[in-house]
Design a protein around this motif. Structure first.
Motif, mmCIF file in Angstrom:
data_model
loop_
_atom_site.group_PDB
_atom_site.id
_atom_site.type_symbol
_atom_site.label_atom_id
_atom_site.label_comp_id
_atom_site.label_asym_id
_atom_site.label_seq_id
_atom_site.Cartn_x
_atom_site.Cartn_y
_atom_site.Cartn_z
ATOM 1 N N GLY A 68 5.251 -4.159 -21.436
ATOM 2 C CA GLY A 68 6.090 -4.213 -20.269
ATOM 3 C C GLY A 68 5.321 -4.713 -19.067
ATOM 4 O O GLY A 68 4.177 -5.144 -19.159
ATOM 5 N N GLN A 69 5.929 -4.632 -17.957
ATOM 6 C CA GLN A 69 5.336 -5.067 -16.702
ATOM 7 C C GLN A 69 4.500 -3.918 -16.149
ATOM 8 O O GLN A 69 4.999 -3.033 -15.485
ATOM 9 N N THR A 70 3.193 -3.946 -16.440
ATOM 10 C CA THR A 70 2.328 -2.816 -16.108
ATOM 11 C C THR A 70 1.464 -3.024 -14.876
ATOM 12 O O THR A 70 0.863 -2.080 -14.397
ATOM 13 N N ARG A 71 1.391 -4.219 -14.371
ATOM 14 C CA ARG A 71 0.555 -4.504 -13.194
ATOM 15 C C ARG A 71 1.406 -5.161 -12.113
ATOM 16 O O ARG A 71 1.903 -6.267 -12.283
ATOM 17 N N PHE A 72 1.568 -4.480 -10.995
ATOM 18 C CA PHE A 72 2.397 -4.971 -9.896
ATOM 19 C C PHE A 72 1.968 -6.366 -9.451
ATOM 20 O O PHE A 72 2.797 -7.250 -9.260
ATOM 21 N N MET A 73 0.655 -6.581 -9.310
ATOM 22 C CA MET A 73 0.157 -7.857 -8.793
ATOM 23 C C MET A 73 0.380 -9.018 -9.768
ATOM 24 O O MET A 73 0.325 -10.177 -9.376
ATOM 25 N N ALA A 74 0.642 -8.713 -11.039
ATOM 26 C CA ALA A 74 0.892 -9.775 -12.022
ATOM 27 C C ALA A 74 2.308 -10.319 -11.903
ATOM 28 O O ALA A 74 2.620 -11.360 -12.476
ATOM 29 N N GLY A 75 3.144 -9.625 -11.168
ATOM 30 C CA GLY A 75 4.520 -10.068 -11.019
ATOM 31 C C GLY A 75 5.367 -9.662 -12.212
ATOM 32 O O GLY A 75 4.971 -8.818 -13.012
ATOM 33 N N PRO A 76 6.539 -10.261 -12.343
ATOM 34 C CA PRO A 76 7.481 -9.838 -13.387
ATOM 35 C C PRO A 76 7.180 -10.421 -14.770
ATOM 36 O O PRO A 76 8.018 -11.064 -15.393
ATOM 37 N N LYS A 77 5.960 -10.221 -15.237
ATOM 38 C CA LYS A 77 5.562 -10.708 -16.559
ATOM 39 C C LYS A 77 4.966 -9.542 -17.339
ATOM 40 O O LYS A 77 4.156 -8.791 -16.823
ATOM 41 N N SER A 78 5.351 -9.440 -18.589
ATOM 42 C CA SER A 78 4.777 -8.395 -19.428
ATOM 43 C C SER A 78 3.380 -8.812 -19.875
ATOM 44 O O SER A 78 3.030 -9.997 -19.871
ATOM 45 N N GLU A 79 2.574 -7.818 -20.286
ATOM 46 C CA GLU A 79 1.253 -8.141 -20.817
ATOM 47 C C GLU A 79 1.382 -8.998 -22.073
ATOM 48 O O GLU A 79 0.642 -9.956 -22.259
ATOM 49 N N GLY A 80 2.330 -8.647 -22.937
ATOM 50 C CA GLY A 80 2.535 -9.407 -24.165
ATOM 51 C C GLY A 80 2.842 -10.866 -23.894
ATOM 52 O O GLY A 80 2.284 -11.764 -24.526
ATOM 53 N N TYR A 81 3.728 -11.110 -22.936
ATOM 54 C CA TYR A 81 4.082 -12.486 -22.602
ATOM 55 C C TYR A 81 2.885 -13.227 -21.997
ATOM 56 O O TYR A 81 2.664 -14.405 -22.284
ATOM 57 N N SER A 82 2.089 -12.535 -21.181
ATOM 58 C CA SER A 82 0.940 -13.207 -20.565
ATOM 59 C C SER A 82 -0.081 -13.603 -21.624
ATOM 60 O O SER A 82 -0.665 -14.683 -21.562
ATOM 61 N N TYR A 83 -0.310 -12.754 -22.634
ATOM 62 C CA TYR A 83 -1.230 -13.119 -23.727
ATOM 63 C C TYR A 83 -0.686 -14.306 -24.515
ATOM 64 O O TYR A 83 -1.424 -15.204 -24.900
ATOM 65 N N PHE A 84 0.599 -14.284 -24.765
ATOM 66 C CA PHE A 84 1.247 -15.388 -25.478
ATOM 67 C C PHE A 84 1.053 -16.691 -24.705
ATOM 68 O O PHE A 84 0.700 -17.730 -25.272
ATOM 69 N N THR A 85 1.260 -16.653 -23.408
ATOM 70 C CA THR A 85 1.120 -17.836 -22.559
ATOM 71 C C THR A 85 -0.308 -18.365 -22.565
ATOM 72 O O THR A 85 -0.530 -19.571 -22.673
ATOM 73 N N VAL A 86 -1.279 -17.468 -22.462
ATOM 74 C CA VAL A 86 -2.688 -17.885 -22.487
ATOM 75 C C VAL A 86 -3.007 -18.554 -23.820
ATOM 76 O O VAL A 86 -3.641 -19.619 -23.859
ATOM 77 N N ALA A 87 -2.567 -17.946 -24.918
ATOM 78 C CA ALA A 87 -2.822 -18.531 -26.245
ATOM 79 C C ALA A 87 -2.197 -19.914 -26.357
ATOM 80 O O ALA A 87 -2.807 -20.847 -26.893
ATOM 81 N N GLU A 88 -0.993 -20.051 -25.839
ATOM 82 C CA GLU A 88 -0.305 -21.347 -25.911
ATOM 83 C C GLU A 88 -1.021 -22.402 -25.057
ATOM 84 O O GLU A 88 -1.227 -23.525 -25.503
ATOM 85 N N GLU A 89 -1.425 -22.025 -23.855
ATOM 86 C CA GLU A 89 -2.089 -22.976 -22.962
ATOM 87 C C GLU A 89 -3.450 -23.424 -23.480
ATOM 88 O O GLU A 89 -3.907 -24.515 -23.168
ATOM 89 N N HIS A 90 -4.107 -22.573 -24.268
ATOM 90 C CA HIS A 90 -5.431 -22.913 -24.805
ATOM 91 C C HIS A 90 -5.364 -23.405 -26.250
ATOM 92 O O HIS A 90 -6.393 -23.566 -26.889
ATOM 93 N N PHE A 91 -4.154 -23.624 -26.738
ATOM 94 C CA PHE A 91 -3.927 -24.137 -28.096
ATOM 95 C C PHE A 91 -4.583 -23.257 -29.168
ATOM 96 O O PHE A 91 -5.103 -23.746 -30.154
ATOM 97 N N TRP A 92 -4.538 -21.933 -28.953
ATOM 98 C CA TRP A 92 -5.154 -21.006 -29.897
ATOM 99 C C TRP A 92 -4.300 -20.792 -31.145
ATOM 100 O O TRP A 92 -4.776 -20.226 -32.123
#
Length: 134
Positions: free
Chosen positions: A1-25
């Motif tokens: 879920g959205q666990t960090r206020f400063m990260a905005g409306p993004k879940s941790e799971g989605y942020s990891y997914f995005t990082v993996a996608e951006e780095h072609f992992w």
């Protein structure tokens, strides 16, 4: 879920997914197509139980084993507390512990925070329902 206020409306799971996608992992499109994230967990216990539920939602079955990747100093909480609370067979749970990297990471402070803000509260409240810290 959205666990960090400063990260905005993004879940941790989605942020990891995005990082993996951006780095072609993902490596290959087939891996990317089979990848899903879990969007609602607010703590480590929910990360496990909600991920198992998400796996079941997608595959219509429960996993035969569970692999958890995290910082090595968090292994005790995940194995001795969360897996136990979920009644997962320890033989079917694998924890891959990684050391924190970076010169600015204060391992002693992190271990103290882990003990006081996670291990201790989950010891008294295994399901994370009553303790206000959780």
């Amino acid at each position: 879920g959205q666990t960090r206020f400063m990260a905005g409306p993004k879940s941790e799971g989605y942020s990891y997914f995005t990082v993996a996608e951006e780095h072609f992992w993902f490596g290959e499109m087939q891996v990317r197509k089979r990848t899903a994230s879990e969007e609602y967990a607010r703590d480590s216990y929910e990360n496990i139980i909600f991920s198992i539920a998400r796996f079941n939602e997608i595959t219509s079955r429960f996993p035969s084993h569970v692999t958890i990747v995290g910082f090595d100093f968090k292994e005790e909480r995940f194995i001795s507390q969360h897996a136990k609370a979920l009644r997962l067979d320890k033989r079917l749970v694998n924890y891959v512990g990684l050391p924190p990297l970076g010169k600015r990471f204060d391992l002693a402070k992190a271990k103290l925070g882990e003990a006081e803000n996670s291990v201790k509260p989950f010891t008294n409240d295994p399901y994370g329902c009553r303790d206000p810290i959780l």
